[in-house]
Write an enzyme that holds these catalytic residues in place. Structure first.
Site, PDB file in Angstrom:
ATOM      1  N   TYR A  14       0.812  -1.227   0.000  1.00 57.92           N
ATOM      2  CA  TYR A  14       0.000   0.000   0.000  1.00 57.92           C
ATOM      3  C   TYR A  14       0.844   1.276   0.000  1.00 57.92           C
ATOM      4  CZ  TYR A  14      -3.709  -3.221   1.321  1.00 57.92           C
ATOM      5  OH  TYR A  14      -4.608  -4.264   1.349  1.00 57.92           O
ATOM      6  N   HIS A  19      -4.360   6.279  -1.121  1.00 59.58           N
ATOM      7  CA  HIS A  19      -4.889   6.286   0.242  1.00 59.58           C
ATOM      8  C   HIS A  19      -3.795   6.544   1.283  1.00 59.58           C
ATOM      9  CE1 HIS A  19      -8.837   5.954   1.774  1.00 59.58           C
ATOM     10  NE2 HIS A  19      -8.919   4.677   2.026  1.00 59.58           N
ATOM     11  N   ASN A  67      -9.868   1.648   8.044  1.00 57.67           N
ATOM     12  CA  ASN A  67     -11.181   1.718   8.691  1.00 57.67           C
ATOM     13  C   ASN A  67     -11.131   1.449  10.192  1.00 57.67           C
ATOM     14  OD1 ASN A  67     -10.646  -1.000   8.494  1.00 57.67           O
ATOM     15  ND2 ASN A  67     -12.623  -1.588   7.659  1.00 57.67           N
ATOM     16  N   ASN A 113     -13.325   6.431   5.063  1.00 58.53           N
ATOM     17  CA  ASN A 113     -13.512   5.461   6.151  1.00 58.53           C
ATOM     18  C   ASN A 113     -12.590   5.694   7.341  1.00 58.53           C
ATOM     19  OD1 ASN A 113     -15.610   4.057   4.925  1.00 58.53           O
ATOM     20  ND2 ASN A 113     -14.219   2.734   3.790  1.00 58.53           N
TER      21      ASN A 113
END
Length: 194
Positions: A14, A19, A67, A113
């Protein structure tokens, strides 16, 4: 003490996704101050501490998935008795065009989120946030695919400049105050500089 939280997802896969721009901004600040992040297992985060204009700033990269970011922030707020006026969250915003940076003193989570998790865990939306635009999302791409995808080639060429400007914004926040910083930064795009 001030708590500066950059949002992202842990794990190498990631690292360079849209994000994770909150992590990228904190990495830039740490690089400038020549400090490293250390793992803190009690609250599942990577942490570094710096000083800015006599303010002690704790830089936090939550190591739970997006989240669940609020679980980390809630533990830190409670452990260090952080006043919510001293909490700043940096995160990607799909509703802002790529490169736009905006500061708000409070507000809703929108579709994010990580922000939903923070607001739900600390029972307040009354904290500062620095939103870094990653939009617009092409209609052909699902939300998850887009935010967890890598930047496009033309965005990549500008990404460093965006991250640097977002890090500058954090520094200005603690030297100029929120009102002056908002008037300097809000609504500028990547091609403008101040």
């Amino acid at each position: 003490m001030k708590l500066i939280v950059g949002l992202g997802n842990p794990g190498f896969e990631y690292k360079e996704t849209r994000h994770n721009i909150g992590f990228m901004v904190l990495d830039e600040i740490a690089k400038r101050k020549k400090v490293n992040f250390k793992k803190k297992f009690f609250y599942s985060a990577k942490q570094s501490t710096i000083y800015q204009n006599k303010n002690k700033l704790m830089l936090i990269k939550p190591q739970l998935f997006m989240n669940r970011s609020g679980e980390v922030v809630s533990k830190l707020v409670n452990k260090y008795k952080i006043n919510l006026n001293d909490l700043v969250v940096i995160y990607d915003d799909i509703d802002l065009n790529f490169g736009i940076i905006r500061i708000r003193e409070k507000g809703s989570a929108g579709t994010h989120n990580g922000m939903k998790s923070i607001i739900n865990n600390i029972y307040s939306n009354n904290f500062k946030r620095i939103r870094v635009g990653i939009g617009p999302r092409p209609l052909s791409e699902k939300m998850n695919e887009y935010v967890l995808g890598n930047f496009k080639q033309d965005e990549y060429l500008k990404l460093e400049k965006v991250v640097v400007r977002a890090a500058d914004t954090v520094e200005r926040l603690f030297s100029l105050g929120i009102e002056k910083t908002m008037s300097l930064i809000n609504n500028l795009d990547i091609n403008e500089s101040k």
